[in-house]
Design a protein around this motif. Structure first.
Motif, mmCIF file in Angstrom:
data_model
loop_
_atom_site.group_PDB
_atom_site.id
_atom_site.type_symbol
_atom_site.label_atom_id
_atom_site.label_comp_id
_atom_site.label_asym_id
_atom_site.label_seq_id
_atom_site.Cartn_x
_atom_site.Cartn_y
_atom_site.Cartn_z
ATOM 1 N N GLY A 93 -10.822 -17.881 53.879
ATOM 2 C CA GLY A 93 -11.054 -16.450 53.699
ATOM 3 C C GLY A 93 -11.140 -16.124 52.215
ATOM 4 O O GLY A 93 -10.654 -16.873 51.361
ATOM 5 N N PHE A 94 -11.758 -15.004 51.906
ATOM 6 C CA PHE A 94 -11.994 -14.614 50.511
ATOM 7 C C PHE A 94 -10.742 -13.952 49.945
ATOM 8 O O PHE A 94 -10.307 -14.227 48.841
ATOM 9 N N ASN A 95 -10.148 -13.092 50.728
ATOM 10 C CA ASN A 95 -9.158 -12.166 50.198
ATOM 11 C C ASN A 95 -8.332 -11.681 51.404
ATOM 12 O O ASN A 95 -8.443 -10.547 51.810
ATOM 13 N N THR A 96 -7.531 -12.613 51.962
ATOM 14 C CA THR A 96 -6.872 -12.299 53.235
ATOM 15 C C THR A 96 -5.558 -11.566 53.025
ATOM 16 O O THR A 96 -4.983 -11.598 51.929
ATOM 17 N N ILE A 97 -5.070 -10.964 54.082
ATOM 18 C CA ILE A 97 -3.798 -10.234 53.982
ATOM 19 C C ILE A 97 -2.651 -11.202 53.692
ATOM 20 O O ILE A 97 -1.723 -10.864 52.955
ATOM 21 N N GLU A 98 -2.730 -12.423 54.208
ATOM 22 C CA GLU A 98 -1.661 -13.397 53.950
ATOM 23 C C GLU A 98 -1.551 -13.673 52.448
ATOM 24 O O GLU A 98 -0.467 -13.641 51.870
ATOM 25 N N ARG A 99 -2.700 -13.937 51.840
ATOM 26 C CA ARG A 99 -2.703 -14.258 50.410
ATOM 27 C C ARG A 99 -2.250 -13.039 49.596
ATOM 28 O O ARG A 99 -1.462 -13.153 48.664
ATOM 29 N N ASN A 100 -2.747 -11.877 49.974
ATOM 30 C CA ASN A 100 -2.365 -10.658 49.263
ATOM 31 C C ASN A 100 -0.865 -10.378 49.400
ATOM 32 O O ASN A 100 -0.199 -10.041 48.426
ATOM 33 N N ALA A 101 -0.357 -10.540 50.626
ATOM 34 C CA ALA A 101 1.045 -10.203 50.871
ATOM 35 C C ALA A 101 1.973 -11.183 50.158
ATOM 36 O O ALA A 101 3.016 -10.798 49.624
ATOM 37 N N GLU A 102 1.575 -12.439 50.150
ATOM 38 C CA GLU A 102 2.353 -13.464 49.458
ATOM 39 C C GLU A 102 2.489 -13.103 47.977
ATOM 40 O O GLU A 102 3.569 -13.163 47.395
ATOM 41 N N MET A 103 1.383 -12.722 47.390
ATOM 42 C CA MET A 103 1.363 -12.330 45.979
ATOM 43 C C MET A 103 2.199 -11.066 45.771
ATOM 44 O O MET A 103 3.006 -10.975 44.841
ATOM 45 N N ALA A 104 2.011 -10.104 46.662
ATOM 46 C CA ALA A 104 2.684 -8.812 46.481
ATOM 47 C C ALA A 104 4.197 -8.944 46.561
ATOM 48 O O ALA A 104 4.930 -8.176 45.950
ATOM 49 N N LYS A 105 4.676 -9.955 47.318
ATOM 50 C CA LYS A 105 6.124 -10.173 47.451
ATOM 51 C C LYS A 105 6.790 -10.460 46.106
ATOM 52 O O LYS A 105 7.949 -10.162 45.893
ATOM 53 N N LEU A 106 6.003 -11.081 45.196
ATOM 54 C CA LEU A 106 6.533 -11.430 43.880
ATOM 55 C C LEU A 106 6.847 -10.176 43.074
ATOM 56 O O LEU A 106 7.648 -10.208 42.155
ATOM 57 N N TYR A 107 6.159 -9.097 43.371
ATOM 58 C CA TYR A 107 6.301 -7.883 42.560
ATOM 59 C C TYR A 107 6.544 -6.690 43.469
ATOM 60 O O TYR A 107 5.648 -5.900 43.723
ATOM 61 N N PRO A 108 7.741 -6.570 43.968
ATOM 62 C CA PRO A 108 7.999 -5.484 44.915
ATOM 63 C C PRO A 108 7.732 -4.132 44.258
ATOM 64 O O PRO A 108 7.890 -3.989 43.056
ATOM 65 N N ASP A 109 7.356 -3.191 45.033
ATOM 66 C CA ASP A 109 7.131 -1.806 44.590
ATOM 67 C C ASP A 109 5.823 -1.580 43.840
ATOM 68 O O ASP A 109 5.498 -0.454 43.502
ATOM 69 N N ARG A 110 5.108 -2.628 43.528
ATOM 70 C CA ARG A 110 3.876 -2.439 42.777
ATOM 71 C C ARG A 110 2.642 -2.345 43.674
ATOM 72 O O ARG A 110 1.627 -1.786 43.286
ATOM 73 N N PHE A 111 2.740 -2.959 44.837
ATOM 74 C CA PHE A 111 1.528 -3.088 45.649
ATOM 75 C C PHE A 111 1.641 -2.392 46.994
ATOM 76 O O PHE A 111 2.716 -2.335 47.587
ATOM 77 N N ILE A 112 0.514 -1.900 47.425
ATOM 78 C CA ILE A 112 0.347 -1.521 48.822
ATOM 79 C C ILE A 112 -0.698 -2.480 49.364
ATOM 80 O O ILE A 112 -1.823 -2.530 48.833
ATOM 81 N N VAL A 113 -0.294 -3.278 50.347
ATOM 82 C CA VAL A 113 -1.228 -4.272 50.877
ATOM 83 C C VAL A 113 -1.914 -3.709 52.118
ATOM 84 O O VAL A 113 -1.248 -3.350 53.089
ATOM 85 N N ASN A 114 -3.215 -3.635 52.055
ATOM 86 C CA ASN A 114 -3.980 -3.170 53.209
ATOM 87 C C ASN A 114 -4.530 -4.346 54.008
ATOM 88 O O ASN A 114 -4.870 -5.380 53.426
ATOM 89 N N GLY A 115 -4.628 -4.168 55.281
ATOM 90 C CA GLY A 115 -5.163 -5.222 56.131
ATOM 91 C C GLY A 115 -6.635 -5.028 56.400
ATOM 92 O O GLY A 115 -7.324 -4.255 55.724
ATOM 93 N N SER A 116 -7.104 -5.765 57.382
ATOM 94 C CA SER A 116 -8.494 -5.641 57.791
ATOM 95 C C SER A 116 -8.594 -6.216 59.199
ATOM 96 O O SER A 116 -7.735 -6.997 59.601
ATOM 97 N N PHE A 117 -9.579 -5.796 59.946
ATOM 98 C CA PHE A 117 -9.797 -6.402 61.251
ATOM 99 C C PHE A 117 -11.278 -6.345 61.560
ATOM 100 O O PHE A 117 -12.030 -5.653 60.876
ATOM 101 N N ASP A 118 -11.668 -7.104 62.557
ATOM 102 C CA ASP A 118 -13.069 -7.123 62.945
ATOM 103 C C ASP A 118 -13.175 -6.708 64.411
ATOM 104 O O ASP A 118 -12.786 -7.477 65.299
ATOM 105 N N PRO A 119 -13.675 -5.506 64.679
ATOM 106 C CA PRO A 119 -13.725 -5.011 66.055
ATOM 107 C C PRO A 119 -14.522 -5.928 66.980
ATOM 108 O O PRO A 119 -14.304 -5.923 68.192
ATOM 109 N N ARG A 120 -15.412 -6.742 66.408
ATOM 110 C CA ARG A 120 -16.214 -7.635 67.246
ATOM 111 C C ARG A 120 -15.356 -8.716 67.897
ATOM 112 O O ARG A 120 -15.809 -9.410 68.799
ATOM 113 N N ASP A 121 -14.110 -8.876 67.416
ATOM 114 C CA ASP A 121 -13.220 -9.844 68.039
ATOM 115 C C ASP A 121 -12.625 -9.320 69.349
ATOM 116 O O ASP A 121 -11.834 -10.024 69.991
#
Lengths: 340, 269
Positions: A93-121
């Motif tokens: 994946g290019f920019n997944t929620i897992e990767r974003n959330a992992e990074m955001a954990k290092l810096y609490p309070d700085r990030f709001i992590v947004n997800g994504s989904f694909d309705p075609r699934d």
């Protein structure tokens, strides 16, 4: 925190940032290469020369790079990091929620992590929305309607499956739906970045906020017509912002249209990091005035109060950020002291 | 001598025709945008055209319209040559090039790639946009010349032809607007209004402001694409400007300066 030349402290929420991996190792195919190449072309075409990154760094940067550019060298107080999976183009994946959330954990309070989904699934998409809410407590999602998925090269917000997903988002309190509506790329048979589906979705889901990233550019006229009649439609300024450097008069015309039609309470700053870094965007924006003839023609002003709303207060409202307490907490943070 | 002369003439005719092919979305000649990478008249008179867009993802329907425009331009060449058109570095380049090589009409190639878009409707959309954008440019230019709104809106085609709009760019836009007007209403007479809406309604002076706002929105969209496309194309194909004769970071990144000259500066960053 952006400190204006007169000493005023401006709370900055960067509404559109990424922590991506577009490196060759992660590219699944030529499309993955061309996708990040295209981003890099945006970066080089619209950035001041001294802001340019080497290609290799642009393809994959570290969490430290991101933190420094947004919060230490940059003026962001909070950054919303968006997820864009592109699994047909990138192995992990290019920019997944897992990767974003992992990074955001290092810096609490700085990030709001947004997800994504694909309705075609289908059903899987609904399960995934539950998963994101339970695991990451997402407040928002990024919709990338031109994403490939097998034989499909795009979808519409009005697709019945998409409506099922939005119903679930509403139920779970995932209320901020960021929709990419930008320059024309990808789909052949229908233009997946056409903005007209926003009209229907926003009417049918009044409890959701529809933040249209890139303001529908180049379909600004269509977007303005829709946004003016829907109270829950907002404009994200990512990609429009950097024109402040290369084409300031053009930027003024775009801002004048947006202020005239949407008003100052419905526009959100976004750097689109790592395509652009927030510091120069915020500095130039703060120093920016509408040219006199444009201001007169539209009967508009771009006052410091309006700029403050666009730079952070509007997004803070959508994401329930208590600006005063957040300011106090950040003032006590060692990182912001280091930045002084 | 005469062979060289005729080769030159043919080359001139080829480029003259290509400059009349517009990017439909931007309403600017594909040659100005730099999309025609190469256009050559071969020894045997045949023609080869290589075409490249700013991004791999450029809307294929727009690519289609431009390639179709090029095909028509080449069909109009006076010596009726055989020709090849090649699209490069595009997500659908293979499909399109195969289709062209097989002699399929563009509409068929397009239909195979896309079953649900009406290409003629798309063409019409762009025709309207081009008309509006050109019209706005001319209206603003005339205002700049000091004419009142009533004078401008009251112009018939003859007085429009006689008017000066100032500057080469404005003059070019004036003739492009005239073309669009005549294409829309062939046989328009000198005594008929020069400025009407796309639906052939007259524009009352008291509604002029609102009408101009509508035209402006069209221009802002088209300029966004134009500015973006030019920038993207320049960086994709490394047509970087050198600032004040000094190499920039991009030059270093692209190895366009000898490494020994740049090491210090590069590291300092």
């Amino acid at each position: 925190m952006y400190k204006a030349p007169d000493g005023t402290e401006i709370f900055v929420v960067d509404g559109h940032t990424h922590f991506w991996d577009g490196s060759p190792e992660n590219q699944r195919n030529i499309h993955g290469k061309q996708f990040v190449d295209c981003f890099y072309a945006y970066h080089t075409a619209l950035s001041p020369a001294e802001q340019l990154w080497p290609k290799e760094k642009f393809e994959k940067y570290t969490a430290d790079d991101l933190y420094r550019d947004l919060f230490i060298e940059g003026p962001d107080d909070v950054a919303i990091v968006q997820s864009t999976y592109l699994k047909d183009f990138y192995k992990n994946g290019f920019n997944t929620i897992e990767r974003n959330a992992e990074m955001a954990k290092l810096y609490p309070d700085r990030f709001i992590v947004n997800g994504s989904f694909d309705p075609r699934d289908g059903e899987k998409a609904l399960e995934y929305i539950h998963f994101m809410k339970e695991t990451y407590d997402v407040k928002g999602v990024k919709m990338y309607t031109a994403e490939w998925n097998g034989a499909s090269r795009g979808w519409k917000l009005t697709d019945p499956q998409a409506y099922k997903c939005f119903e679930l988002c509403e139920k779970l309190g995932i209320k901020n739906i960021h929709v990419h509506k930008g320059p024309t790329i990808i789909p052949l048979s229908k233009d997946a970045f056409d903005v007209h589906d926003v009209d229907y979705a926003a009417t049918d889901f009044q409890n959701l906020n529809w933040i249209i990233e890139h303001c529908g550019l180049p379909r600004l006229d269509d977007f303005c017509w829709i946004a003016v009649q829907e109270t829950n439609v907002y404009g994200g300024l990512a990609v429009a912002m950097p024109f402040i450097h290369s084409r300031p008069r053009y930027f003024a015309e775009v801002m004048a249209e947006l202020l005239f039609w949407l008003g100052p309470d419905k526009l959100l700053f976004g750097s689109d990091y790592a395509i652009w870094k927030p510091r120069w965007l915020v500095e130039k924006f703060w120093a920016f005035d509408l040219p006199e003839d444009i201001a007169r023609e539209r009967g508009l002003e771009l006052t410091p109060e309006i700029k403050e709303k666009i730079l952070g207060l509007n997004a803070a409202r959508l994401y329930d950020i208590d600006v005063a307490s957040r300011k106090a907490a950040l003032a006590a943070s060692p990182f912001s002291v280091a930045a002084e | 001598m005469s062979t060289a002369l005729s080769a030159n003439n043919r080359r001139g005719e080829l480029w003259a025709r290509l400059t009349r092919v517009n990017d439909p979305e931007l309403d600017e000649p594909v040659t100005d945008m730099g999309f025609v990478e190469r256009a050559e008249v071969m020894q045997n008179g045949s023609v080869e055209v290589d075409f490249r867009l700013p991004t791999y993802w450029c809307s294929p329907s727009f690519a289609f319209l431009m390639l179709d425009g090029i095909r028509q331009a080449l069909d109009g060449l006076s010596w009726a040559p055989a020709y090849t058109i090649r699209l490069h570095d595009h997500m659908f380049a293979d499909e399109v090039n195969r289709g062209i090589a097989a002699g399929k009409p563009f509409s068929l190639i397009f239909d195979e790639l896309s079953s649900d878009q009406d290409i003629d409707a798309l063409r019409e959309t762009f025709r309207v946009k081009a008309f509006k954008r050109r019209q706005e440019a001319v209206l603003l230019a005339l205002r700049k010349q000091g004419l009142t709104d009533s004078e401008i809106l009251g112009m018939d085609l003859s007085s429009f032809d006689a008017a000066t709009v100032g500057g080469d760019e404005a003059e070019a836009m004036k003739s492009r607007y005239r073309e669009a007007l005549i294409e829309r209403w062939p046989g328009r007479k000198g005594c008929e209004p020069a400025f009407v809406t796309w639906d052939n309604r007259e524009i009352p002076p008291d509604a002029f402001g609102a009408y101009l706002a509508e035209l402006r929105a069209v221009r802002i969209n088209m300029e966004f694409n134009g500015a973006l496309c030019r920038g993207l194309k320049a960086t994709r194909y490394k047509e970087m400007d050198v600032v004040d004769g000094e190499p920039t970071l991009v030059d270093f990144m692209l190895d366009r300066v000898p490494p020994r000259n740049c090491t210090g500066r590069h590291v300092q960053r």
